[in-house]
Design a protein around this motif. Structure first.
Motif, PDB file in Angstrom:
ATOM      1  N   VAL A 106       0.823  -1.214   0.000  1.00 18.64           N
ATOM      2  CA  VAL A 106       0.000   0.000   0.000  1.00 18.64           C
ATOM      3  C   VAL A 106       0.855   1.262   0.000  1.00 18.64           C
ATOM      4  O   VAL A 106       0.420   2.316  -0.473  1.00 18.64           O
ATOM      5  N   VAL A 107       2.065   1.177   0.530  1.00 22.85           N
ATOM      6  CA  VAL A 107       2.952   2.351   0.558  1.00 22.85           C
ATOM      7  C   VAL A 107       3.376   2.717  -0.862  1.00 22.85           C
ATOM      8  O   VAL A 107       3.233   3.864  -1.303  1.00 22.85           O
ATOM      9  N   SER A 108       3.877   1.765  -1.606  1.00 21.88           N
ATOM     10  CA  SER A 108       4.311   2.034  -2.980  1.00 21.88           C
ATOM     11  C   SER A 108       3.132   2.342  -3.894  1.00 21.88           C
ATOM     12  O   SER A 108       3.251   3.148  -4.828  1.00 21.88           O
ATOM     13  N   LEU A 109       1.993   1.708  -3.646  1.00 16.56           N
ATOM     14  CA  LEU A 109       0.810   1.961  -4.471  1.00 16.56           C
ATOM     15  C   LEU A 109       0.302   3.390  -4.326  1.00 16.56           C
ATOM     16  O   LEU A 109      -0.386   3.898  -5.212  1.00 16.56           O
ATOM     17  N   SER A 110       0.638   4.038  -3.207  1.00 14.38           N
ATOM     18  CA  SER A 110       0.173   5.412  -2.997  1.00 14.38           C
ATOM     19  C   SER A 110       0.994   6.438  -3.764  1.00 14.38           C
ATOM     20  O   SER A 110       0.638   7.618  -3.816  1.00 14.38           O
ATOM     21  N   VAL A 111       2.094   5.999  -4.385  1.00 15.86           N
ATOM     22  CA  VAL A 111       2.966   6.920  -5.128  1.00 15.86           C
ATOM     23  C   VAL A 111       2.416   7.098  -6.541  1.00 15.86           C
ATOM     24  O   VAL A 111       2.127   6.110  -7.223  1.00 15.86           O
ATOM     25  N   PRO A 112       2.269   8.344  -7.028  1.00 15.42           N
ATOM     26  CA  PRO A 112       1.818   8.555  -8.410  1.00 15.42           C
ATOM     27  C   PRO A 112       2.716   7.825  -9.400  1.00 15.42           C
ATOM     28  O   PRO A 112       3.941   7.796  -9.236  1.00 15.42           O
ATOM     29  N   PRO A 113       2.126   7.214 -10.435  1.00 19.22           N
ATOM     30  CA  PRO A 113       2.917   6.395 -11.373  1.00 19.22           C
ATOM     31  C   PRO A 113       4.118   7.115 -11.971  1.00 19.22           C
ATOM     32  O   PRO A 113       5.182   6.522 -12.133  1.00 19.22           O
ATOM     33  N   MET A 114       3.959   8.408 -12.341  1.00 23.34           N
ATOM     34  CA  MET A 114       5.090   9.111 -12.949  1.00 23.34           C
ATOM     35  C   MET A 114       6.274   9.173 -11.998  1.00 23.34           C
ATOM     36  O   MET A 114       7.418   8.898 -12.379  1.00 23.34           O
ATOM     37  N   TRP A 115       6.011   9.515 -10.734  1.00 24.48           N
ATOM     38  CA  TRP A 115       7.098   9.625  -9.767  1.00 24.48           C
ATOM     39  C   TRP A 115       7.648   8.251  -9.407  1.00 24.48           C
ATOM     40  O   TRP A 115       8.837   8.110  -9.128  1.00 24.48           O
ATOM     41  N   PHE A 116       6.796   7.233  -9.411  1.00 25.39           N
ATOM     42  CA  PHE A 116       7.289   5.888  -9.131  1.00 25.39           C
ATOM     43  C   PHE A 116       8.297   5.471 -10.199  1.00 25.39           C
ATOM     44  O   PHE A 116       9.350   4.901  -9.891  1.00 25.39           O
ATOM     45  N   GLY A 117       7.984   5.769 -11.473  1.00 24.79           N
ATOM     46  CA  GLY A 117       8.910   5.418 -12.540  1.00 24.79           C
ATOM     47  C   GLY A 117      10.186   6.226 -12.487  1.00 24.79           C
ATOM     48  O   GLY A 117      11.290   5.676 -12.557  1.00 24.79           O
TER      49      GLY A 117
ATOM     50  N   ALA B 158       9.685  11.427 -21.683  1.00 22.36           N
ATOM     51  CA  ALA B 158       9.393  12.561 -22.566  1.00 22.36           C
ATOM     52  C   ALA B 158       8.446  12.163 -23.694  1.00 22.36           C
ATOM     53  O   ALA B 158       7.685  13.006 -24.198  1.00 22.36           O
ATOM     54  N   GLN B 159       8.474  10.884 -24.104  1.00 18.25           N
ATOM     55  CA  GLN B 159       7.613  10.407 -25.183  1.00 18.25           C
ATOM     56  C   GLN B 159       6.238   9.992 -24.702  1.00 18.25           C
ATOM     57  O   GLN B 159       5.349   9.723 -25.518  1.00 18.25           O
ATOM     58  N   ALA B 160       6.026   9.933 -23.385  1.00 17.04           N
ATOM     59  CA  ALA B 160       4.745   9.483 -22.841  1.00 17.04           C
ATOM     60  C   ALA B 160       3.658  10.521 -23.120  1.00 17.04           C
ATOM     61  O   ALA B 160       3.940  11.723 -23.191  1.00 17.04           O
ATOM     62  N   PRO B 161       2.396  10.089 -23.287  1.00 17.00           N
ATOM     63  CA  PRO B 161       1.308  11.040 -23.525  1.00 17.00           C
ATOM     64  C   PRO B 161       1.206  12.060 -22.388  1.00 17.00           C
ATOM     65  O   PRO B 161       1.286  11.704 -21.216  1.00 17.00           O
ATOM     66  N   GLY B 162       1.057  13.312 -22.735  1.00 12.62           N
ATOM     67  CA  GLY B 162       0.902  14.362 -21.732  1.00 12.62           C
ATOM     68  C   GLY B 162       2.185  14.775 -21.052  1.00 12.62           C
ATOM     69  O   GLY B 162       2.142  15.459 -20.019  1.00 12.62           O
ATOM     70  N   ALA B 163       3.342  14.400 -21.602  1.00  8.01           N
ATOM     71  CA  ALA B 163       4.618  14.751 -20.975  1.00  8.01           C
ATOM     72  C   ALA B 163       4.755  16.265 -20.878  1.00  8.01           C
ATOM     73  O   ALA B 163       4.513  16.984 -21.844  1.00  8.01           O
TER      74      ALA B 163
END
Length: 405
Positions: free
Chosen positions: A103-114, A298-303
């Motif tokens: 649950v700790v890692s799941l709470s991190v927004p995907p962009m920042w997790f990556g 940078a290539q991701a949608p909405g970058a």
């Protein structure tokens, strides 16, 4: 599996540590004993798959997904032994924890997790010359790094999802398959491995480095951008990732006493003492990981940021998570303009996280802390700027084709 460090070499390494007064002898001996250790169960499976081919592979796949009942009456011995080990959870595992996921890692927004977790974990892994050699031996490190980042990101997301590590679950299967890939890499690398390079390729210490990359180092990177965890969240994080370590085949001596960032930091220091300093191969591999992550994001949608801006941001995050000394050895540049931006990014992320976890009790605690601390020395308007605009506003770097802030 045959290792290439002699007992004399290992003892000399321990003596060096003791003479420097850096670690107690018992701890040094405990870690040094794993310098040449692989994963006997997984290594035996690789040998068995090579011997029996497709039938053994099918039995392994069926057992991973459907359990021991799918093995048949006379399964390959090594495959059966590995499946018995992963199907038998240690006594300390909380089944409810596996149902909830990390649950700790799941709470991190995907962009920042990556950007933070995955990039930092791979960078920390490739700071070890033995691991870095496996990336750069293909001759196309940037392309290989793209695949490594994608694979690591997919695996991590499968491993932390609710129920992902339950037997037969996607994270469970992916983690055991990652363990077997490590064993395959060891078997392949040792055929022509340079016997003068200390350590076993993708051995216990390198696997522990990767594990620390997704726990201690990842959360240092996240803290650098304002995504902090509480003491209770730390405890839950390491409890969950201890089970990941079990499935990955790590020796319990490496992780069972690690219950928080402080314990992980002690293990990190021990591993650094036993790992050769980064070399040119490590620096090439790390640069490839940074370039690949900047390009993919940078290539991701909405970058919101350009590849160059993302590369600078990654340099800053990695310097804060690894420390200046380690970053200097890896030739990770210091980018003052982005460093000046980090307090702003941290403030925005902390504010976002505060509202995500809002409750009357947390609001009261926040008011009490605010009364005790001075106002942050940042520009108020910047707190509500989108990331890309804020980056241009503070760093002076603008995206190609974008108006100056």
């Amino acid at each position: 599996m045959t290792a290439h460090l002699t007992p004399h070499t290992t003892s000399a390494r321990v003596s060096d540590l003791e003479a420097a007064g850096r670690r107690p002898a018992v701890e040094a001996e405990r870690i040094a004993a794993l310098l040449t250790a692989g994963d006997p169960l997984a290594d035996a499976v690789i040998a068995e798959l090579d011997l029996h081919g497709t039938p053994a592979r099918r039995t392994l796949d069926a057992g991973l997904r459907k359990g021991p009942a799918a093995l048949g009456e006379q399964p390959p011995q090594a495959v059966a032994a590995l499946l018995r080990q992963v199907e038998t959870p240690p006594s300390w595992v909380d089944p409810l924890m596996l149902h909830r996921g990390d649950v700790v890692s799941l709470s991190v927004p995907p962009m920042w997790f990556g950007l933070c977790a995955v990039t930092t974990a791979l960078t920390h892994t490739y700071a070890s010359p033995a691991a870095a050699r496996l990336l750069t031996r293909t001759g196309r490190p940037t392309q290989t790094a793209l695949h490594q980042l994608a694979d690591a990101g997919v695996w991590a997301r499968q491993a932390i999802r609710p129920g992902g590590l339950l037997p037969g679950g996607p994270g469970y299967v992916a983690t055991v398959e990652a363990r077997l890939r490590h064993a395959r890499l060891r078997a392949t690398a040792l055929v022509d491995w340079d016997m003068g390079v200390p350590g076993l390729p993708i051995g216990q210490l390198d696997m522990a480095r990767t594990w620390l990359g997704f726990t201690l180092l990842a959360h240092r990177a996240l803290a650098a951008v304002g995504i902090d965890v509480t003491g209770e969240e730390e405890r839950r994080l390491y409890q969950y990732w201890a089970y990941v370590a079990h499935l990955l085949g790590l020796d319990e001596n490496l992780y069972r006493d690690v219950t928080d960032h402080a314990g992980a930091h002690r293990l990190h220091q021990l591993l650094d003492d036993m790992t050769p300093c980064p070399d040119a191969t490590s620096r090439t591999a790390v640069a490839a990981v940074i370039d690949a992550q900047a390009h993919a994001t940078a290539q991701a949608p909405g970058a919101a940021l350009s590849e160059e801006q993302l590369r600078d941001l990654l340099h800053c995050i990695l310097r804060k998570s690894l420390g200046d000394s380690a970053a200097d050895r890896l030739r990770i540049p210091d980018v003052p303009a982005v460093t000046d931006l980090m307090p702003l990014i941290s403030m925005v992320n902390r504010e976002t996280r505060r509202w995500q976890t809002f409750s009357p009790a947390s609001a009261q605690e926040a008011r009490r802390e605010a009364a005790e601390e001075p106002e942050p020395a940042t520009e108020p308007i910047a707190a509500v700027l989108p990331l890309g605009v804020a980056f241009q506003h503070r760093s002076g770097v603008r995206r190609s084709g974008s108006p100056a802030a």
